[in-house]
Design a protein around this motif. Structure first.
Motif, PDB file in Angstrom:
ATOM      1  N   VAL A  90       0.852  -1.191   0.000  1.00 47.07           N
ATOM      2  CA  VAL A  90       0.000   0.000   0.000  1.00 47.07           C
ATOM      3  C   VAL A  90       0.884   1.236   0.000  1.00 47.07           C
ATOM      4  O   VAL A  90       2.072   1.167   0.330  1.00 47.07           O
ATOM      5  N   VAL A 123      -0.041  -7.743   3.427  1.00 48.98           N
ATOM      6  CA  VAL A 123       0.120  -6.323   3.143  1.00 48.98           C
ATOM      7  C   VAL A 123       1.544  -5.923   3.484  1.00 48.98           C
ATOM      8  O   VAL A 123       2.117  -6.382   4.474  1.00 48.98           O
ATOM      9  N   PHE A 173      -6.634   1.919   3.254  1.00 45.72           N
ATOM     10  CA  PHE A 173      -5.869   1.142   2.275  1.00 45.72           C
ATOM     11  C   PHE A 173      -5.719  -0.300   2.751  1.00 45.72           C
ATOM     12  O   PHE A 173      -5.969  -1.244   1.994  1.00 45.72           O
ATOM     13  N   ILE A 207      -7.679  -3.668   0.990  1.00 48.15           N
ATOM     14  CA  ILE A 207      -6.976  -4.647   0.152  1.00 48.15           C
ATOM     15  C   ILE A 207      -7.162  -6.064   0.707  1.00 48.15           C
ATOM     16  O   ILE A 207      -7.192  -7.027  -0.060  1.00 48.15           O
TER      17      ILE A 207
END
Length: 257
Positions: free
Chosen positions: A72, A91, A79, A83
């Motif tokens: 991100v 992430v 964010f 996701i």
């Protein structure tokens, strides 16, 4: 969430190899990488300008057994949580400099009681299926992979505190930004850079976390594994393509002449 084979493999002390995708946001890129042997793929939002719609498509077209991770652009709930809802299994967050920032990553990623991720089920992240909600939350919390990028002098100074945060799985060196922050751009053989890398890796190992790095070639990747890094991304799509094409074209020209 499906079982995360990369997280399972790393937990045994083994290493895992993947790659970055920056340029080719096509429906085939994840399958191409998986067919080449990539165990994980990091899809970049920090430097590409890709929207969440592009990421949604890339998550949907990543084959089972290959772990999709999204970098991100910033440490923000909207964010990180989104996701994961789109099907990411991990992430990566850039420029992590404090334990408080790492704690925000965890809170934004995990369902209660470990975090505060908003609840939506029967959507992309659980393959639009029904089932026990508590089991889904527990699975997501245990299988997701949270990667904090250490790429500033401040991040190095606080690496031990960042690694100590429960829920953070990987400390990933952002080598170009780290060298810039140290005032020695791209000087990866500089003693100051090497010392910073060792310090981050030691912090990761001290707290039972994984060290991650993007390798620029076979020799570099091998050296990083020997150094103790377990999660290695082998370059990125645009550079791999460009290097292979340049090598092939050059070879044809040499033979033709």
């Amino acid at each position: 969430m499906q079982e995360n084979p990369v997280k399972r493999k790393l937990a045994t002390g083994d290493y895992s190899l993947g790659t970055f995708v920056f340029e080719f946001n096509s429906t085939g890129i994840a399958r191409i990488a998986a067919a080449a042997g990539a165990e994980f793929i990091v899809f970049d939002m920090e430097h590409t300008g890709w929207s969440v719609e592009s990421i949604r498509m890339l998550m949907a077209t990543t084959p089972d057994g290959t772990v999709p991770i999204v970098r991100v652009p910033v440490t923000e709930y909207h964010f990180i949580a989104r996701i994961f809802d789109m099907g990411a299994m991990g992430v990566m967050v850039p420029m992590v400099e404090t334990a408080e920032q790492a704690e925000l990553i965890v809170r934004s990623s995990k369902y209660p009681p470990a975090g505060r991720r908003g609840a939506a089920f029967g959507v992309a992240h659980d393959d639009y299926q029904g089932g026990d909600i508590v089991e889904k939350m527990n699975s997501a919390n245990s299988q997701q992979q949270l990667i904090a990028q250490i790429e500033t002098a401040a991040g190095v100074e606080n690496a031990d505190a960042i690694a100590a945060v429960p829920g953070i799985d990987v400390l990933w060196i952002g080598h170009f930004d780290l060298s810039n922050s140290l005032g020695i751009p791209a000087q990866f053989d500089h003693p100051q850079f090497k010392s910073a890398v060792s310090r981050v890796l030691e912090a990761a190992h001290k707290h039972g976390k994984i060290g991650g790095f993007m390798a620029e070639g076979v020799d570099n990747a091998t050296a990083l594994i020997k150094q103790g890094f377990q999660m290695i991304a082998f370059g990125g799509d645009l550079w791999i393509y460009q290097k292979a094409l340049a090598g092939g074209l050059s070879a044809v020209r040499e033979q033709a002449e």
